[in-house]
Write a protein that holds these residues in place. Sequence first.
Motif, PDB file in Angstrom:
ATOM      1  N   THR A 162       5.014   9.170   7.285  1.00  0.00           N
ATOM      2  CA  THR A 162       6.383   9.559   7.588  1.00  0.00           C
ATOM      3  C   THR A 162       6.666  11.017   7.278  1.00  0.00           C
ATOM      4  OG1 THR A 162       7.121   8.866   5.388  1.00  0.00           O
ATOM      5  CG2 THR A 162       7.216   7.226   7.153  1.00  0.00           C
ATOM      6  N   GLY A 163       5.713  11.701   6.652  1.00  0.00           N
ATOM      7  CA  GLY A 163       5.917  13.105   6.314  1.00  0.00           C
ATOM      8  C   GLY A 163       6.638  13.304   5.004  1.00  0.00           C
ATOM      9  N   GLY A 164       6.939  12.234   4.304  1.00  0.00           N
ATOM     10  CA  GLY A 164       7.605  12.366   3.016  1.00  0.00           C
ATOM     11  C   GLY A 164       8.025  11.016   2.507  1.00  0.00           C
ATOM     12  N   ALA A 194       0.820  -1.212   0.000  1.00  0.00           N
ATOM     13  CA  ALA A 194       0.000   0.000   0.000  1.00  0.00           C
ATOM     14  C   ALA A 194       0.855   1.263   0.000  1.00  0.00           C
ATOM     15  CB  ALA A 194      -0.935  -0.012   1.209  1.00  0.00           C
ATOM     16  N   ALA A 195       1.973   1.230   0.712  1.00  0.00           N
ATOM     17  CA  ALA A 195       2.841   2.408   0.776  1.00  0.00           C
ATOM     18  C   ALA A 195       3.314   2.818  -0.614  1.00  0.00           C
ATOM     19  CB  ALA A 195       4.039   2.133   1.687  1.00  0.00           C
ATOM     20  N   ASN A 196       3.702   1.849  -1.428  1.00  0.00           N
ATOM     21  CA  ASN A 196       4.199   2.173  -2.759  1.00  0.00           C
ATOM     22  C   ASN A 196       3.079   2.511  -3.729  1.00  0.00           C
ATOM     23  OD1 ASN A 196       7.296   1.792  -3.182  1.00  0.00           O
ATOM     24  ND2 ASN A 196       6.696   0.250  -1.683  1.00  0.00           N
ATOM     25  N   ILE A 197       1.883   1.978  -3.500  1.00  0.00           N
ATOM     26  CA  ILE A 197       0.728   2.392  -4.301  1.00  0.00           C
ATOM     27  C   ILE A 197       0.425   3.861  -4.043  1.00  0.00           C
ATOM     28  CG2 ILE A 197      -1.748   2.079  -4.609  1.00  0.00           C
ATOM     29  CD1 ILE A 197      -0.103  -0.145  -5.885  1.00  0.00           C
ATOM     30  N   ILE A 198       0.430   4.253  -2.782  1.00  0.00           N
ATOM     31  CA  ILE A 198       0.184   5.656  -2.439  1.00  0.00           C
ATOM     32  C   ILE A 198       1.289   6.540  -3.004  1.00  0.00           C
ATOM     33  CG2 ILE A 198       0.037   7.285  -0.512  1.00  0.00           C
ATOM     34  CD1 ILE A 198      -1.289   5.034   1.109  1.00  0.00           C
ATOM     35  N   GLU A 199       2.527   6.082  -2.927  1.00  0.00           N
ATOM     36  CA  GLU A 199       3.633   6.858  -3.465  1.00  0.00           C
ATOM     37  C   GLU A 199       3.458   7.096  -4.958  1.00  0.00           C
ATOM     38  OE1 GLU A 199       7.365   8.864  -3.743  1.00  0.00           O
ATOM     39  OE2 GLU A 199       5.925   8.504  -2.136  1.00  0.00           O
ATOM     40  N   ARG A 200       3.015   6.077  -5.687  1.00  0.00           N
ATOM     41  CA  ARG A 200       2.779   6.257  -7.118  1.00  0.00           C
ATOM     42  C   ARG A 200       1.680   7.289  -7.362  1.00  0.00           C
ATOM     43  NH1 ARG A 200       4.273   3.829 -11.426  1.00  0.00           N
ATOM     44  NH2 ARG A 200       6.022   2.391 -11.258  1.00  0.00           N
ATOM     45  N   LEU A 201       0.647   7.230  -6.554  1.00  0.00           N
ATOM     46  CA  LEU A 201      -0.469   8.160  -6.716  1.00  0.00           C
ATOM     47  C   LEU A 201      -0.016   9.603  -6.526  1.00  0.00           C
ATOM     48  CD1 LEU A 201      -3.672   8.218  -7.032  1.00  0.00           C
ATOM     49  CD2 LEU A 201      -3.678   8.506  -4.539  1.00  0.00           C
ATOM     50  N   ILE A 202       0.743   9.861  -5.462  1.00  0.00           N
ATOM     51  CA  ILE A 202       1.096  11.248  -5.146  1.00  0.00           C
ATOM     52  C   ILE A 202       2.290  11.729  -5.963  1.00  0.00           C
ATOM     53  CG2 ILE A 202       0.105  11.062  -2.854  1.00  0.00           C
ATOM     54  CD1 ILE A 202       2.855  10.805  -1.677  1.00  0.00           C
ATOM     55  N   GLY A 241      10.800   3.369  -5.290  1.00  0.00           N
ATOM     56  CA  GLY A 241      10.046   2.762  -4.207  1.00  0.00           C
ATOM     57  C   GLY A 241      10.267   3.456  -2.880  1.00  0.00           C
ATOM     58  N   VAL A 242       9.417   3.153  -1.940  1.00  0.00           N
ATOM     59  CA  VAL A 242       9.520   3.708  -0.589  1.00  0.00           C
ATOM     60  C   VAL A 242       9.460   2.580   0.422  1.00  0.00           C
ATOM     61  CG1 VAL A 242       8.521   5.940  -1.212  1.00  0.00           C
ATOM     62  CG2 VAL A 242       7.021   4.086  -0.456  1.00  0.00           C
ATOM     63  N   TYR A 243       9.941   2.865   1.619  1.00  0.00           N
ATOM     64  CA  TYR A 243       9.956   1.880   2.690  1.00  0.00           C
ATOM     65  C   TYR A 243       8.712   1.950   3.574  1.00  0.00           C
ATOM     66  CZ  TYR A 243      14.880   0.987   1.684  1.00  0.00           C
ATOM     67  OH  TYR A 243      16.059   0.650   1.067  1.00  0.00           O
ATOM     68  N   SER A 244       8.034   3.087   3.591  1.00  0.00           N
ATOM     69  CA  SER A 244       6.905   3.255   4.492  1.00  0.00           C
ATOM     70  C   SER A 244       5.888   4.190   3.865  1.00  0.00           C
ATOM     71  CB  SER A 244       7.373   3.805   5.843  1.00  0.00           C
ATOM     72  OG  SER A 244       8.062   5.032   5.662  1.00  0.00           O
TER      73      SER A 244
END
Length: 419
Positions: free
Chosen positions: A317-319, A269-277, A309-312
Motif C-alpha cells: 500500500t506504500g505505507g 502477515a500484514a501486521n507481522i511485517i508492520e511490526r518488523l518495519i 495494527g494495519v489493514y493491509s
Amino acid sequence: MVLVTVVLLFAAPLAPAAAYPIRDHQWYLAPLQIPQAQQQARGQGVIVAVIDSGVDDTIPELAGRVLAGSGFGPGAGTDGRKDLGSTGHGTAMASLIAGAGADDQVLGVAPASTILPISVLADQGAPASAIAAAIRYATDRGAKVINLSLGAPGAASSDMRDAIDYALARDVVVVAAAGNVASGDVQVANLASVPGVVAVSGIDKDGSPWSGSAKGPQTVVSAPSTSILVATPARNDPHYALGSGTSQATALTSGTIALLRSRYPGLNAANIIERLIATAQDRGAPGRDTSYGFGEIQPYAALTARVPGVYSNPLLTGGSTAGADPEASPTLQPVPIQPAPLQPTLPGLAPTGPDDPGKQPQAGSAQDDSGHLLLLAAAVGVAIGIGITLISTFATMVFRRTERARARREAYQWPPPPI
C-alpha cells in the motif's frame, strides 16, 4: 531463465569447536538482543520454508526439526533433506534460522521453529520455474515464512511473480535477499524486488552498509551480513564456517519473523511485517532509504513494542494503515463495537413508561389510523406532530383533487357506462 544463489562467501573452515568457541563468534546475538527476544518466543509452531540447495537434517543443530520437503529443478526427486550445494548453502541458512544452540552449537534466531526444506538449486543454479513451484509448494504445506536467500539480476519472471502473489494472498511472509555485488547484483535482486516481499540488505558489525550488498528503493530492512558463523553439512569436519552475504541477513530476518509469528499467532502477515518495519532501527538518512530500507531489524523490540495494527500489507500500500488489528500489540485491548445510539426524544414529546395509557408516540413510531404517517415519517424523518400536519395537508389535497376530477367529468358529460 536461471536463478543463481546469492553468494555465501565462506572463509576457511573453522578449527574444532573446543578451540574455536561457537557462541563467541555469533557476534550479532548481543546487538540484536536475541537472548532477550528468545525469552518472549522461540518460534514454536512456526514452519519456515528454506528454498535453497536442501538442508542436511543430520547435523545436531537441526536434528528432529526438519520436515520431509520436496525438490524442483536440480533438486527434483529429493525430499529436501540432502544439501546438494558444495558450500552447504541451504543448511547454513537453516542453522541461522533454527539452530538449536545446545552444547555450543550454532544458535538460530528461532530455535524452536521447524524447517521445511525445498531443494531447488545446486552449484549450477536453478530455473525460475523451479523457484515458482517451490514457493507454491511451501505455501500449500503450511509454511508461514518463506526464506529465499537467492536471487538474480533483472526482473522476476511472470511465473515467479505469480507464485509470490499466491503466497502473499495466503498469509505467508516472503523474505528474500537484496543480493550481493560479487554476484552481479548492483540493484536489488529479482525476487526481493517483487512488491510485497521483505527485501533484506546487509550491514557491517558497526551498523554501516555492507559494501558487498546490493541496494535500491525496494529494500525493506537490513540485518548483519559480515563474518556470520553458520553450520554446514555433516560431510564437512568441522561443519562450521564463517561467511558474509545478504543470504545470512535474510536468514536472520526470517528467524525474527518466525519469532513474531510464534509470539502473535493471531496476527496476519500484514501486521507481522508492520511490526518488523515499525520497530526497525532507523539508520542513515531519516526514513526509508536504499541502503537500510526502514532500518536494521530489532527482534526484541518487534516482539515487545506497542505497534498499531494495519489493514493491509504496508509493502503493497506504500505505507501503514494504522488502527486495524487490536492484536497487533500485547498491551492493547480490543475496542468493543457499540450499538447505534438511540434517537433523542423530540421536543414536546416527553418519554413515558410502557404501561402509561396516556403515553405519547416516540420518534419513528406509527399510528394505526393512517398508513400515510409511516411513509412520511420514514421518508422525511420528521416528528409525529409535523407528520400529522402533512397528513392533513395531503388528505386535503387528495380531497380537492377528487372534487376537481368529479367536476371535470360533469363538465365534459362523460357517457354513462353501458348497461
